[in-house]
Scaffold this active site. Structure first.
Site, mmCIF file in Angstrom:
data_model
loop_
_atom_site.group_PDB
_atom_site.id
_atom_site.type_symbol
_atom_site.label_atom_id
_atom_site.label_comp_id
_atom_site.label_asym_id
_atom_site.label_seq_id
_atom_site.Cartn_x
_atom_site.Cartn_y
_atom_site.Cartn_z
ATOM 1 N N GLY A 141 -25.837 -84.228 21.231
ATOM 2 C CA GLY A 141 -25.412 -83.969 22.605
ATOM 3 C C GLY A 141 -26.229 -82.845 23.198
ATOM 4 N N SER A 142 -25.622 -82.161 24.144
ATOM 5 C CA SER A 142 -26.369 -81.130 24.880
ATOM 6 C C SER A 142 -26.572 -79.885 24.022
ATOM 7 C CB SER A 142 -25.593 -80.762 26.144
ATOM 8 O OG SER A 142 -24.329 -80.244 25.779
ATOM 9 N N THR A 143 -27.595 -79.140 24.365
ATOM 10 C CA THR A 143 -27.887 -77.908 23.641
ATOM 11 C C THR A 143 -26.751 -76.900 23.837
ATOM 12 O OG1 THR A 143 -30.255 -78.293 23.678
ATOM 13 C CG2 THR A 143 -29.560 -75.999 23.492
ATOM 14 N N LYS B 107 -15.528 -89.189 16.934
ATOM 15 C CA LYS B 107 -14.981 -88.954 18.277
ATOM 16 C C LYS B 107 -16.009 -89.413 19.304
ATOM 17 C CE LYS B 107 -15.467 -85.801 21.124
ATOM 18 N NZ LYS B 107 -15.711 -86.709 22.259
ATOM 19 N N CYS C 67 -32.927 -88.455 25.362
ATOM 20 C CA CYS C 67 -33.297 -87.106 24.892
ATOM 21 C C CYS C 67 -34.793 -86.995 24.642
ATOM 22 C CB CYS C 67 -32.513 -86.768 23.628
ATOM 23 S SG CYS C 67 -32.720 -87.992 22.329
ATOM 24 N N ALA D 174 -23.494 -77.463 24.191
ATOM 25 C CA ALA D 174 -22.390 -77.801 23.279
ATOM 26 C C ALA D 174 -22.813 -77.556 21.828
ATOM 27 C CB ALA D 174 -21.962 -79.253 23.492
ATOM 28 N N GLY D 175 -24.077 -77.855 21.522
ATOM 29 C CA GLY D 175 -24.573 -77.653 20.159
ATOM 30 C C GLY D 175 -24.467 -76.199 19.719
ATOM 31 N N GLU E 106 -33.561 -79.669 31.077
ATOM 32 C CA GLU E 106 -33.398 -81.111 30.887
ATOM 33 C C GLU E 106 -32.606 -81.673 32.066
ATOM 34 O OE1 GLU E 106 -30.718 -82.513 27.770
ATOM 35 O OE2 GLU E 106 -32.339 -83.801 27.059
ATOM 36 N N GLU F 233 -28.417 -82.712 16.894
ATOM 37 C CA GLU F 233 -29.499 -83.407 17.618
ATOM 38 C C GLU F 233 -29.273 -83.129 19.091
ATOM 39 O OE1 GLU F 233 -31.981 -85.059 16.358
ATOM 40 O OE2 GLU F 233 -31.333 -85.079 14.274
#
Ligand code: NAD
Length: 484
Positions: free
Chosen positions: A230-232, A178, A286, A234-235, A386, A252
């Protein structure tokens, strides 16, 4: 040239989408629509997962030997090598990466990654026999983990896609990819190359969509593993869904890496290095070294040198080979960076170059002014969060122990660098900073070595044999009764 696409890539064919919505790809430089692609729906994801599931459960891919799969992936790599320029240009068009960076990292690096994974797969212990503790031999196999949901971000779209697709394919997995809605175009070109290379139907399926459809993919019962970059924020969400369902997951995530400038560092060389490692991809990286740590004794010298370096970097049209800082990917990202530049000033940091407003000579596009803050304390939000744009903070340290303490005083632990004339002193610092990758007078990614984050920068590793292993499950087979 029209970049519009009207289909999705499902089950080895170009399939009509189930919905009517489209994703508009907008040039961050001109703010004009450059392409439209179908926006995937949950029903499209269901079809893609079904195809991947069928290909895994009863297709040829899993049943081929590692050598046979390597041959197909090698064909893909050879075809990819012929498209590096086109791929780089597509990525610059869709997300505004300066062409100098695109031609260095956005397409050549993924191609090198495929080649590296092929070499690793050739030497990988797919099946080994070892002496068992009970007197008989034991066979240890590494089998594919299953159907992989691969979810990359927009900032280095092929880099973060190939880091998942290449090991997944070599391990015998099947994939639903995706892409991020900002950057769907590169994945269409990749799909054509996979098809031409002879990757069987259903082994890779591609549905571009946004977050909600991504959530549907993550939670889908047909998916065995989620590979996310992606972002922390969303992670965390993805990890909690995978935890609930006991799905394999690798993450990651973000970073706030520190570059420690030791007093013996040659400042000219250090600035040449930071120009790239702190501001690559217009700061949308990143691993960007966004906290610059300088001793109190050399603080003013480092601030001046950095200010001069950043002020000299050409900002503008990402298609111009001289450009070093291009636009932000979206208006939303431009606003985010501007918000942090204002916040830094409210927090008491001093702007030495840049600040809010459009860069000189530009009146459209999602640009920001590359900005250096001095007098930053590591507790300020501009030092902790970030920003994901060309904004650097210079932080003072007392001595080397203090520098290491500040580098480690972060929720993140993705990368770091130290700049020094004394390599041993640099290695000593490298061993003490809690980050997944670390450079002495450089920052690089070697695809033979594991890459990933400590702390909130992620779970798991990509690249190297460790990255390939993330797409496998161990199986132990006892071929005979124990001798005892
Ligand atoms: P993002 O988290 O908003 O989105 C990343 C991808 O995940 C997109 O495809 C998005 O559509 C999808 N997504 C978002 N939320 C989801 C959810 N809940 N479920 C399923 N899918 C979801 O991040 P972004 O803004 O696209 O990318 C920037 C971030 O990526 C930065 O934080 C950056 O540090 C990080 N990043 C990390 C690495 C690394 O290797 N550690 C590399 C590149 C970028």
């Amino acid at each position: 040239m029209t970049l519009d696409r009207s289909t999705l890539f499902i089950d080895g064919a170009w399939a009509a989408p189930t919905g009517d919505d489209t994703i508009e790809v907008v040039s961050p430089h001109t703010e004009e629509v450059v392409a439209r692609v179908p926006e995937g729906t949950p029903a499209d994801i269901d079809a893609a997962v079904d195809a991947a599931r069928r290909a895994f459960d009863s297709g040829p891919w899993l049943r081929m030997s590692p050598e046979e799969r390597i041959e197909v992936v090698q064909s893909f790599s050879n075809l990819y090598a012929g498209k590096l320029g086109e791929m780089a240009e597509l990525i610059t068009t869709e997300m505004g990466s300066p062409t100098s960076f695109s031609n260095l990292a956005q397409s050549p690096a993924p191609w090198m990654m495929i080649e590296s994974f092929i070499n690793i797969a050739k030497a990988f212990p797919w099946e080994e026999t070892r002496p068992g503790a009970l007197g008989s031999d034991v066979i240890v196999r590494r089998e594919p983990v299953g159907v992989v949901a691969a979810i990359p971000p927009w900032n280095v779209p092929q880099f973060t896609t190939i880091s998942k697709i290449a090991p997944a394919l070599l391990a015998g997995c099947t994939v639903v990819l995706k892409p991020a809605p900002e950057t769907p175009l590169d994945s269409y070109l990749m799909a054509e190359l996979l098809q031409e290379a002879g990757v069987p139907a259903g082994v890779v399926n591609i549905v571009a969509a946004g977050r909600e459809v991504g959530e549907h993919l993550v939670a889908h019962p047909g998916v065995d593993k989620v590979a996310f970059t992606g972002s922390t924020a969303a992670g965390r969400k993805i990890a909690s869904v995978c935890g609930e369902q006991l799905k394999r997951v690798s993450l990651e995530l973000g970073g706030k890496s520190a570059a420690i400038v030791l007093d013996d560092a040659d400042l000219a060389t250090t600035m040449d290095g930071l120009r790239f490692t702190a501001l690559m991809n217009s700061g949308q990286a990143c691993v960007a070294q966004t906290r610059i740590l300088a001793s109190r004794a050399k603080y003013d010298e480092v601030v001046d040198a950095l200010a001069q370096t950043v002020a000299s970097m050409p900002v503008g049209d990402p298609g111009d080979p001289a450009t070093e800082i291009g636009p932000m990917v979206a208006r939303r990202q431009q606003e985010r960076v501007e918000k942090y530049i204002a916040l830094g000033q409210e927090e008491g940091a001093r702007v030495v170059v840049g600040g809010n407003g459009m860069p000189d000579g530009l009146d459209r596009g999602w640009y920001v002014r590359p900005t250096v803050f001095a007098d930053v304390d590591n507790s300020m939000r501009i030092a902790r969060e970030e920003i994901f744009g060309p904004v650097l903070s210079v932080i003072a340290y007392d001595d080397v122990d203090d520098a290491v303490r500040i580098a480690n005083d972060s929720d993140y632990g993705l990368a770091g660098t130290v700049w020094t004339a004394d390599q041993e002193a640099g290695l000593d610092v490298a061993r003490r900073v809690r980050a997944g990758t670390y450079g002495v007078n450089t920052y690089t990614m070697d695809f033979a070595a594991p890459f990933g984050g400590y702390k909130s920068s992620g779970i798991g590793r990509e690249f190297g044999p460790e990255g390939l292993a993330q797409y496998t499950e161990y199986k132990a087979i006892y071929p005979t009764a124990p001798a005892m």
